[in-house]
Design a protein around this motif. Structure first.
Motif, PDB file in Angstrom:
ATOM      1  N   MET A   1     -39.986   7.665 102.732  1.00  0.00           N
ATOM      2  CA  MET A   1     -40.023   7.798 101.372  1.00  0.00           C
ATOM      3  C   MET A   1     -41.003   8.775 100.985  1.00  0.00           C
ATOM      4  SD  MET A   1     -41.378   5.329  98.433  1.00  0.00           S
ATOM      5  CE  MET A   1     -40.462   3.951  98.853  1.00  0.00           C
ATOM      6  N   LYS A   2     -40.469   9.745 100.112  1.00  0.00           N
ATOM      7  CA  LYS A   2     -41.524  10.948  99.545  1.00  0.00           C
ATOM      8  C   LYS A   2     -41.891  10.296  98.158  1.00  0.00           C
ATOM      9  CE  LYS A   2     -41.597  15.095 100.612  1.00  0.00           C
ATOM     10  NZ  LYS A   2     -41.448  16.531 100.770  1.00  0.00           N
ATOM     11  N   PHE A   3     -43.087  10.780  97.954  1.00  0.00           N
ATOM     12  CA  PHE A   3     -43.728  10.281  96.608  1.00  0.00           C
ATOM     13  C   PHE A   3     -44.101  11.724  96.045  1.00  0.00           C
ATOM     14  CE2 PHE A   3     -46.926   9.138  93.562  1.00  0.00           C
ATOM     15  CZ  PHE A   3     -46.242   8.303  92.912  1.00  0.00           C
ATOM     16  N   ARG A   4     -43.662  12.141  94.765  1.00  0.00           N
ATOM     17  CA  ARG A   4     -44.731  13.347  94.150  1.00  0.00           C
ATOM     18  C   ARG A   4     -45.059  12.744  92.979  1.00  0.00           C
ATOM     19  NH1 ARG A   4     -42.430  16.675  90.160  1.00  0.00           N
ATOM     20  NH2 ARG A   4     -40.381  15.478  90.445  1.00  0.00           N
ATOM     21  N   PRO A   5     -46.384  13.185  92.917  1.00  0.00           N
ATOM     22  CA  PRO A   5     -47.332  12.759  91.663  1.00  0.00           C
ATOM     23  C   PRO A   5     -46.937  13.698  90.474  1.00  0.00           C
ATOM     24  CG  PRO A   5     -48.772  13.766  93.299  1.00  0.00           C
ATOM     25  CD  PRO A   5     -47.394  13.652  93.828  1.00  0.00           C
ATOM     26  N   LEU A   6     -46.866  13.168  89.248  1.00  0.00           N
ATOM     27  CA  LEU A   6     -46.618  14.054  88.197  1.00  0.00           C
ATOM     28  C   LEU A   6     -48.164  14.557  87.531  1.00  0.00           C
ATOM     29  CD1 LEU A   6     -44.256  11.672  86.190  1.00  0.00           C
ATOM     30  CD2 LEU A   6     -43.890  13.471  87.835  1.00  0.00           C
ATOM     31  N   SER A   7     -47.912  15.586  86.800  1.00  0.00           N
ATOM     32  CA  SER A   7     -48.953  16.088  86.210  1.00  0.00           C
ATOM     33  C   SER A   7     -50.377  16.568  87.012  1.00  0.00           C
ATOM     34  CB  SER A   7     -49.629  15.235  84.927  1.00  0.00           C
ATOM     35  OG  SER A   7     -50.285  15.868  84.216  1.00  0.00           O
ATOM     36  N   ASP A   8     -51.502  16.191  86.714  1.00  0.00           N
ATOM     37  CA  ASP A   8     -52.466  16.518  87.343  1.00  0.00           C
ATOM     38  C   ASP A   8     -53.251  15.576  88.303  1.00  0.00           C
ATOM     39  OD1 ASP A   8     -53.598  15.195  85.514  1.00  0.00           O
ATOM     40  OD2 ASP A   8     -55.462  16.140  85.081  1.00  0.00           O
ATOM     41  N   ARG A   9     -52.167  14.909  89.002  1.00  0.00           N
ATOM     42  CA  ARG A   9     -52.585  13.590  89.843  1.00  0.00           C
ATOM     43  C   ARG A   9     -52.276  13.941  91.151  1.00  0.00           C
ATOM     44  NH1 ARG A   9     -50.493  11.426  85.250  1.00  0.00           N
ATOM     45  NH2 ARG A   9     -51.659   9.674  84.470  1.00  0.00           N
ATOM     46  N   VAL A  10     -53.100  13.402  92.196  1.00  0.00           N
ATOM     47  CA  VAL A  10     -52.941  13.622  93.603  1.00  0.00           C
ATOM     48  C   VAL A  10     -52.987  12.062  94.166  1.00  0.00           C
ATOM     49  CG1 VAL A  10     -54.459  15.864  93.469  1.00  0.00           C
ATOM     50  CG2 VAL A  10     -55.614  13.575  93.875  1.00  0.00           C
ATOM     51  N   VAL A  11     -52.347  12.179  95.581  1.00  0.00           N
ATOM     52  CA  VAL A  11     -52.292  11.035  96.275  1.00  0.00           C
ATOM     53  C   VAL A  11     -53.262  11.417  97.406  1.00  0.00           C
ATOM     54  CG1 VAL A  11     -50.756   9.419  97.557  1.00  0.00           C
ATOM     55  CG2 VAL A  11     -49.796  10.939  95.649  1.00  0.00           C
ATOM     56  N   ILE A  12     -54.009  10.275  97.573  1.00  0.00           N
ATOM     57  CA  ILE A  12     -55.018  10.408  98.643  1.00  0.00           C
ATOM     58  C   ILE A  12     -55.159   9.232  99.608  1.00  0.00           C
ATOM     59  CG2 ILE A  12     -57.612  10.250  99.028  1.00  0.00           C
ATOM     60  CD1 ILE A  12     -58.054  11.674  96.463  1.00  0.00           C
ATOM     61  N   ARG A  13     -55.003   9.563 100.956  1.00  0.00           N
ATOM     62  CA  ARG A  13     -55.337   8.478 101.930  1.00  0.00           C
ATOM     63  C   ARG A  13     -56.620   8.456 102.332  1.00  0.00           C
ATOM     64  NH1 ARG A  13     -52.582  10.869 105.724  1.00  0.00           N
ATOM     65  NH2 ARG A  13     -50.711   9.965 105.048  1.00  0.00           N
ATOM     66  N   ARG A  14     -57.184   7.115 102.279  1.00  0.00           N
ATOM     67  CA  ARG A  14     -58.735   7.049 102.675  1.00  0.00           C
ATOM     68  C   ARG A  14     -58.944   7.104 103.993  1.00  0.00           C
ATOM     69  NH1 ARG A  14     -61.774   4.101  99.109  1.00  0.00           N
ATOM     70  NH2 ARG A  14     -60.552   2.761  97.231  1.00  0.00           N
ATOM     71  N   VAL A  15     -59.873   7.742 104.451  1.00  0.00           N
ATOM     72  CA  VAL A  15     -60.268   7.900 105.895  1.00  0.00           C
ATOM     73  C   VAL A  15     -61.735   6.813 106.062  1.00  0.00           C
ATOM     74  CG1 VAL A  15     -61.542   9.779 107.421  1.00  0.00           C
ATOM     75  CG2 VAL A  15     -60.059  10.409 105.461  1.00  0.00           C
ATOM     76  N   GLU A  16     -61.278   6.107 106.996  1.00  0.00           N
ATOM     77  CA  GLU A  16     -62.174   5.018 107.425  1.00  0.00           C
ATOM     78  C   GLU A  16     -63.467   5.882 108.221  1.00  0.00           C
ATOM     79  OE1 GLU A  16     -61.968   1.895 106.814  1.00  0.00           O
ATOM     80  OE2 GLU A  16     -60.080   2.503 105.754  1.00  0.00           O
ATOM     81  N   GLY A  46     -49.571  20.062  88.308  1.00  0.00           N
ATOM     82  CA  GLY A  46     -50.786  20.837  87.532  1.00  0.00           C
ATOM     83  C   GLY A  46     -50.724  20.096  85.991  1.00  0.00           C
ATOM     84  N   GLY A  47     -51.614  20.339  85.130  1.00  0.00           N
ATOM     85  CA  GLY A  47     -51.592  19.764  83.902  1.00  0.00           C
ATOM     86  C   GLY A  47     -51.444  20.755  82.815  1.00  0.00           C
ATOM     87  N   ARG A  48     -52.124  20.287  81.567  1.00  0.00           N
ATOM     88  CA  ARG A  48     -52.149  21.453  80.435  1.00  0.00           C
ATOM     89  C   ARG A  48     -53.400  21.104  79.795  1.00  0.00           C
ATOM     90  NH1 ARG A  48     -47.636  24.459  79.701  1.00  0.00           N
ATOM     91  NH2 ARG A  48     -45.939  23.453  80.473  1.00  0.00           N
ATOM     92  N   ASP A  49     -54.018  22.294  79.283  1.00  0.00           N
ATOM     93  CA  ASP A  49     -55.370  22.310  78.529  1.00  0.00           C
ATOM     94  C   ASP A  49     -55.038  21.921  76.997  1.00  0.00           C
ATOM     95  OD1 ASP A  49     -54.540  24.552  77.507  1.00  0.00           O
ATOM     96  OD2 ASP A  49     -56.049  25.930  78.485  1.00  0.00           O
ATOM     97  N   GLU A  50     -56.086  21.894  76.298  1.00  0.00           N
ATOM     98  CA  GLU A  50     -55.973  21.489  74.838  1.00  0.00           C
ATOM     99  C   GLU A  50     -55.134  22.605  74.119  1.00  0.00           C
ATOM    100  OE1 GLU A  50     -59.755  23.192  76.000  1.00  0.00           O
ATOM    101  OE2 GLU A  50     -59.161  21.330  76.554  1.00  0.00           O
ATOM    102  N   ASN A  51     -54.915  23.684  74.573  1.00  0.00           N
ATOM    103  CA  ASN A  51     -54.284  24.684  74.067  1.00  0.00           C
ATOM    104  C   ASN A  51     -52.984  24.534  74.406  1.00  0.00           C
ATOM    105  OD1 ASN A  51     -56.561  25.646  72.298  1.00  0.00           O
ATOM    106  ND2 ASN A  51     -56.997  26.835  73.967  1.00  0.00           N
ATOM    107  N   GLY A  52     -52.672  23.738  75.389  1.00  0.00           N
ATOM    108  CA  GLY A  52     -50.867  23.668  75.756  1.00  0.00           C
ATOM    109  C   GLY A  52     -50.695  24.759  77.115  1.00  0.00           C
ATOM    110  N   HIS A  53     -51.832  25.523  77.432  1.00  0.00           N
ATOM    111  CA  HIS A  53     -51.494  26.399  78.670  1.00  0.00           C
ATOM    112  C   HIS A  53     -51.578  25.703  79.965  1.00  0.00           C
ATOM    113  CE1 HIS A  53     -53.484  29.020  75.412  1.00  0.00           C
ATOM    114  NE2 HIS A  53     -52.421  29.582  75.882  1.00  0.00           N
ATOM    115  N   GLU A  54     -50.740  25.900  80.842  1.00  0.00           N
ATOM    116  CA  GLU A  54     -50.752  25.272  82.250  1.00  0.00           C
ATOM    117  C   GLU A  54     -51.807  25.574  82.950  1.00  0.00           C
ATOM    118  OE1 GLU A  54     -47.864  25.412  85.970  1.00  0.00           O
ATOM    119  OE2 GLU A  54     -46.906  25.871  84.168  1.00  0.00           O
ATOM    120  N   VAL A  55     -52.436  24.467  83.512  1.00  0.00           N
ATOM    121  CA  VAL A  55     -53.604  24.553  84.397  1.00  0.00           C
ATOM    122  C   VAL A  55     -53.198  24.257  85.739  1.00  0.00           C
ATOM    123  CG1 VAL A  55     -55.852  23.752  85.152  1.00  0.00           C
ATOM    124  CG2 VAL A  55     -55.255  23.562  82.532  1.00  0.00           C
ATOM    125  N   LYS A  56     -53.069  25.074  86.656  1.00  0.00           N
ATOM    126  CA  LYS A  56     -52.668  24.640  88.176  1.00  0.00           C
ATOM    127  C   LYS A  56     -53.826  24.108  88.712  1.00  0.00           C
ATOM    128  CE  LYS A  56     -50.026  28.742  88.765  1.00  0.00           C
ATOM    129  NZ  LYS A  56     -48.551  28.408  88.568  1.00  0.00           N
TER     130      LYS A  56
END
Length: 96
Positions: A1-16, A46-56
């Motif tokens: 299964m593939k999972f793609r986060p939305l907006s400015d989110r990241v998926v992280i696997r903990r390292v023991e 990526g997300g958007r800043d307060e002016n609506g510009h895309e932030v990579k």
């Protein structure tokens, strides 16, 4: 299964982390803290800043990162325990 986060989110696997102290004592599982390091599995577009510009996104897959102790939301995807958090919750990238 593939999972793609939305907006400015990241998926992280903990390292023991190492289960021994510098002196060679073994730390039992009940005394260990949750690791605050992980590997980025997937990043959103990526997300958007307060002016609506895309932030990579500055993070990319396979980056080793450091994050706060209580950051993110724990989820189980395809039987694997992962964290989903905003890129702003990541404290930094560990470069080796």
């Amino acid at each position: 299964m593939k999972f793609r986060p939305l907006s400015d989110r990241v998926v992280i696997r903990r390292v023991e982390e190492e289960s021994k102290t510098a002196g060679g004592l073994i730390i039992p599982d009940t005394a260990k803290e949750k690791p605050s390091q992980g590997i980025v599995v997937s990043v959103g577009p990526g997300g958007r800043d307060e002016n609506g510009h895309e932030v990579k996104m500055t993070l990319k897959e396979n980056d080793r990162v450091l994050f706060g102790k209580w950051a993110g939301t724990e989820v189980k995807i395809a039987g694997e325990d992962l964290l989903i958090m905003r890129e702003a919750d990541v404290l930094g990238v560990i470069e080796e």
